[in-house]
Design a protein around this motif. Sequence first.
Motif, PDB file in Angstrom:
ATOM      1  N   HIS A   1       8.847   4.939  -3.757  1.00  0.00           N
ATOM      2  CA  HIS A   1       7.887   5.079  -2.657  1.00  0.00           C
ATOM      3  C   HIS A   1       6.847   6.109  -3.073  1.00  0.00           C
ATOM      4  O   HIS A   1       7.178   7.077  -3.757  1.00  0.00           O
ATOM      5  CB  HIS A   1       8.571   5.559  -1.370  1.00  0.00           C
TER       6      HIS A   1
ATOM      7  N   ASP B   1       8.396  -1.792 -10.583  1.00  0.00           N
ATOM      8  CA  ASP B   1       7.410  -1.298  -9.613  1.00  0.00           C
ATOM      9  C   ASP B   1       6.012  -1.890  -9.808  1.00  0.00           C
ATOM     10  O   ASP B   1       4.999  -1.231  -9.559  1.00  0.00           O
ATOM     11  CB  ASP B   1       7.330   0.238  -9.658  1.00  0.00           C
TER      12      ASP B   1
ATOM     13  N   TRP C   1       3.294  -3.579  -4.960  1.00  0.00           N
ATOM     14  CA  TRP C   1       3.477  -2.611  -3.876  1.00  0.00           C
ATOM     15  C   TRP C   1       2.886  -3.109  -2.580  1.00  0.00           C
ATOM     16  O   TRP C   1       2.062  -4.011  -2.570  1.00  0.00           O
ATOM     17  CB  TRP C   1       2.907  -1.243  -4.239  1.00  0.00           C
TER      18      TRP C   1
ATOM     19  N   TYR D   1       2.437  -1.727   1.869  1.00  0.00           N
ATOM     20  CA  TYR D   1       2.558  -0.672   2.875  1.00  0.00           C
ATOM     21  C   TYR D   1       3.232  -1.272   4.110  1.00  0.00           C
ATOM     22  O   TYR D   1       2.606  -2.019   4.853  1.00  0.00           O
ATOM     23  CB  TYR D   1       1.177  -0.112   3.232  1.00  0.00           C
TER      24      TYR D   1
ATOM     25  N   THR E   1       2.643   5.340   3.444  1.00  0.00           N
ATOM     26  CA  THR E   1       3.708   5.296   2.444  1.00  0.00           C
ATOM     27  C   THR E   1       3.866   3.883   1.902  1.00  0.00           C
ATOM     28  O   THR E   1       4.069   2.936   2.659  1.00  0.00           O
ATOM     29  CB  THR E   1       5.044   5.775   3.056  1.00  0.00           C
TER      30      THR E   1
ATOM     31  N   SER F   1       5.797   1.032  -0.507  1.00  0.00           N
ATOM     32  CA  SER F   1       7.078   0.613  -1.072  1.00  0.00           C
ATOM     33  C   SER F   1       6.772  -0.335  -2.230  1.00  0.00           C
ATOM     34  O   SER F   1       5.691  -0.929  -2.285  1.00  0.00           O
ATOM     35  CB  SER F   1       7.914  -0.105  -0.017  1.00  0.00           C
ATOM     36  N   TYR F   2       7.725  -0.479  -3.133  1.00  0.00           N
ATOM     37  CA  TYR F   2       7.475  -1.239  -4.359  1.00  0.00           C
ATOM     38  C   TYR F   2       8.508  -2.340  -4.576  1.00  0.00           C
ATOM     39  O   TYR F   2       9.621  -2.286  -4.051  1.00  0.00           O
ATOM     40  CB  TYR F   2       7.487  -0.294  -5.571  1.00  0.00           C
TER      41      TYR F   2
END
Length: 94
Positions: free
Chosen positions: A41, A64, A67, A69, A49, A51-52
Amino acid sequence: MKAIWNGRVIAESDDTVVVEGNHYFPRESVDPALLRPSATHTVCPWKGTASYYTLEVEGKTNPDAAWFYPEPKEAARQITGRVAFWRGVQVVGG
């Protein structure tokens, strides 16, 4: 637009949103079979924030490389429900 990695189309849509030079694809345009949740994150002051996902294609992984949000801040509400790519993923026109 298409997102391609390791010779495979990961996402395809004519409805991307460009933010800071990145194309955000609608979540439903991304092949879910190629995504693996990541514990990574990061925080952007104006988007929120992130997330991946790690990509897995033909036995190869790209940690990763995607990504999103989950709950973007108001200033970035246009990327709600969208996924972007980097780390060698090619984003090319239709």
